[in-house]
Design a protein around this motif. Structure first.
Motif: not given
Length: 708
Positions: A489-493
């Motif tokens: 999962v790519i980090h939300k930032c």
């Protein structure tokens, strides 16, 4: 971003213990919101997120107490290496110790980007054998001389100085730290090359005798003397020679700290650089016992923001969540919004909150609302994405280009989805050309996932477990096991910067083209990416070949112009060569318009009125009084009183006298940049490192300290 605990005088009592929240975080406890005085939002200033430029760090009340600060203050902690990612507070700790400690000196070595090579790097691979130990001895002796100089500064009338120490001070006091290092490295290098075991033994024994006498002078009640070594990455090129030097230097720091009771050396180091040392050093376990990470918990991050919000208020709020509740509507939701998008790094939190404060100020809000937090998110995401590519440019040149290929795709990937992504980038000619030095070594899904996890870009979702993102300290760099059922999962930032879709990607069709991300295409006008890097390569190679003196003067001027255009195009515009004044009598080599809104060049414009920056080029190694007189003559009230003097040599102490005279008489400043500085700017640009002006700021600070 760190603070020593002390009793505070406040109109509102401060709870030093934060009540335990329901969740395992520092979410402000729900209560009746304190009332915020009218117009407070318009007046607050969070401060600079980059500690190098943050004037608020002069106030000890903005610091937060952390385990890393406790170790820095406690001489018995045994911690020597302060390791963490960018933006976790290393420079802030160094500033705090410099401002609040006695017998403390900060140094920023340039030795780790050596212009000469070690001929046979493999000779230094075994840290127990003589070649490497000789290098450690050279650095150790340079550190000891620096400590003796610091000791002599505090005790100038000390009687009975042992002869070995007196001789060491007299012979090497006039040299700066880098010059001492080079002297001792050459000394041991010559002995190694000639096989002169007798000379090597004499050097080693001399170092030990000085160490023994340093123990003697500290046998009484001599207070602790501390060297703070910072800004290694400003001069770090990532070469094999530089890595050998740094590894030996770290061993020297540890040995000096553990053998001399009244002395210690604290080294502040970026985690990605430390990882390279750890991978190379077969005895890295010796170093790791003296490492402390720079982790922050949520409670400390909350206090960081509350202290800065309180700064400037007459009546202070409590540091237990009350300050946050006073400033933020929907305070619980606002806090979790910030934490979800930040990776527990103080700089990230400061940047995000600063953007939210600006939004509230622009919208005329009396408190910071959720919509202000939401408006700040995209701006923060763009900033964070740029910073990530910059941070790991030394390890993985142009990694931002690879990350940009995720643009417009999904937030989550299966093992197969990552595999198809890798296959597509391996057919991308631009990536192969600019990232080929490392992309093939990480082309399997397992290695690629580990790489992205290691830099904090993705988290790993094992079956039935929450997604795990890596911590910001050096102790947690290994990801969970990667198997064929793993999802990443790519980090939300990074979602907003990459315009990601909330979708699971199982595969990417061959017909699917990569999207374009605008923020990556931030290049000088009129050239594409390949032309840009070709121009950098040409400038680097040409700079080394230019002949000194009049014959190569025009070529050197051209190279300096290329450095301005390729490295400072974001802030210095309208570049004009051979610029004449209206009478045609004064000719400046280069004149640039200073359009900076923040950072170093904005400081220059504010302090020296430098709406125009003059660059004067001297194609020789030794400057004369006439060169400085010429620079002073260029300074005017209209254009500004700041001149950059580029030359081919190193800064000498005598130059500071001329610069001080100009500061006194002309109220101006001459910034000296040598050939090595120009090379550093070009190499940073080549690696895709966004110019954050750290190096040029350090150059300015060095000269400013010397003349004041």
């Amino acid at each position: 971003m760190v603070r020593r605990r002390k009793k505070e005088k406040r109109s509102t009592p401060v709870n030093t213990v934060v009540p335990e929240p329901k969740r395992q975080d520092a979410s402000p406890a729900p209560s009746n919101d304190p009332k915020l005085p009218k117009y407070t939002i318009k007046k607050i200033n969070i401060g600079q997120a980059f500690a190098e430029y943050d004037a608020s760090l002069e106030d000890p009340e903005v610091y937060v107490y952390t385990p890393a600060l406790a170790s820095a203050e406690d001489a018995s902690s045994g911690k020597v290496f302060f390791v963490g990612r960018r933006g976790v507070g290393k420079t802030a700790i160094r500033k705090y110790c410099s401002q609040n400690g006695k017998h403390v000196r900060a140094i920023a070595p340039e030795i780790f980007s050596p212009s000469s090579t070690l001929h046979d790097v493999e000779r230094f691979s075994n840290v127990k054998q003589r070649p490497f130990r000789s290098l450690v001895t050279a650095f150790r002796r340079a550190l000891q001389v620096e400590l003796l100089d610091l000791w002599k500064e505090g005790y100038p009338t000390y009687f009975g100085t042992p002869p070995e120490i007196e001789e060491e001070i007299q012979e090497f006091q006039s040299l700066d730290f880098d010059e001492r290092c080079l002297h001792f490295i050459r000394q041991t290098g010559d002995a190694l090359s000639s096989g002169d075991d007798e000379a090597l033994l004499a050097i080693s024994k001399k170092t030990k005798r000085v160490t023994d006498e340093m123990k003697i002078i500290g046998s009484g009640s001599l207070p602790m003397h501390t060297l703070l070594v910072d800004s290694i990455d400003d001069y770090w090129e990532g070469s094999d020679e530089g890595l050998v030097y740094l590894t030996a230097f770290m061993h020297a720091c540890l040995e000096v700290t553990t053998t001399i009771p009244w002395a210690r050396v604290l080294l502040f180091l970026r985690e990605n650089i430390f990882e390279r040392v750890r991978a190379r050093d077969t005895e890295s376990s010796r170093l790791e016992t003296a490492v402390i990470g720079m982790e922050w918990n949520e409670r400390q991050l909350l206090e960081l923001i509350e202290r800065r919000l309180n700064k400037g208020l007459t009546a202070k709020y409590a540091l237990d969540g009350a300050t946050w509740r006073a400033f933020f509507e929907n305070h619980d939701e606002a806090w979790h919004n910030v934490l979800d998008f930040c990776q527990r790094r103080p700089r990230d939190v400061l940047i995000y909150i600063s953007h939210a404060v600006e939004s509230a100020q622009n919208n005329g809000h009396e408190r910071i609302r959720i919509e202000d937090i939401q408006q700040a998110r995209r701006r923060f995401s763009d900033n964070r994405f740029k910073d990530l590519g910059d941070e790991y440019a030394e390890n993985y040149p142009q990694i931002a280009l690879v990350l940009s290929r995720f643009y417009g795709l999904g937030t989550t990937y299966t093992y197969g989805g990552i595999e198809s992504f890798i296959n597509k980038i391996l057919n991308d000619l631009e990536i192969i050309r600019l990232c080929g030095s490392w992309i093939y070594d990480n082309a399997t899904p397992e290695k690629f996932i580990r790489l992205l996890y290691g830099i904090g870009f993705i988290g790993i979702n094992a079956t039935g477990k929450p997604t795990k993102f890596r911590a910001i300290g050096p102790q947690d760099t290994s990801p969970p096991p990667v198997i064929d059922t793993t999802e990443v999962v790519i980090h939300k930032c990074y979602w907003d910067a990459l315009d990601l879709q909330d979708k699971l990607v199982r595969s990417l069709p061959d017909s699917k083209d990569f999207g374009k991300i605008e923020i990556i295409e931030d290049l000088p006008g009129g050239i594409d990416r390949e032309e840009y890097f070709d121009a950098i390569d040409f400038a680097l190679s040409s700079l080394q070949e230019i002949q000194l003196g009049t014959k190569g003067a025009a070529d050197f001027e051209e190279i300096v112009g290329d450095v301005i255009k390729l490295c400072f195009f974001r802030t210095l515009e309208n570049i004009e060569p051979k610029s004449r004044d209206y009478e045609g009598r004064v000719i400046r080599d280069w004149v640039t318009a200073n359009r900076a809104r923040d950072g170093f060049w904005a400081l220059v414009r504010a302090r020296y009125g430098a709406v125009q920056v003059i660059w004067e080029c001297k194609n020789y190694a030794d400057l004369s009084a006439d060169d400085f007189h010429q620079a002073g003559y260029y300074m005017t009230d209209i254009g500004g009183r700041f001149v950059v003097l580029a030359f081919r040599g190193e800064i000498k102490p005598i130059y500071f006298q001329h610069i001080r005279r100009i500061a006194d008489n002309n109220k101006g400043f001459v910034l000296l940049l040598g050939e090595k500085d120009l090379q550093i700017f070009l190499r940073q640009a080549k690696n895709g490192k966004i110019i954050k002006e750290d190096h040029i700021q350090e150059r300015y600070d060095l000269i400013l300290r010397k003349i004041t």
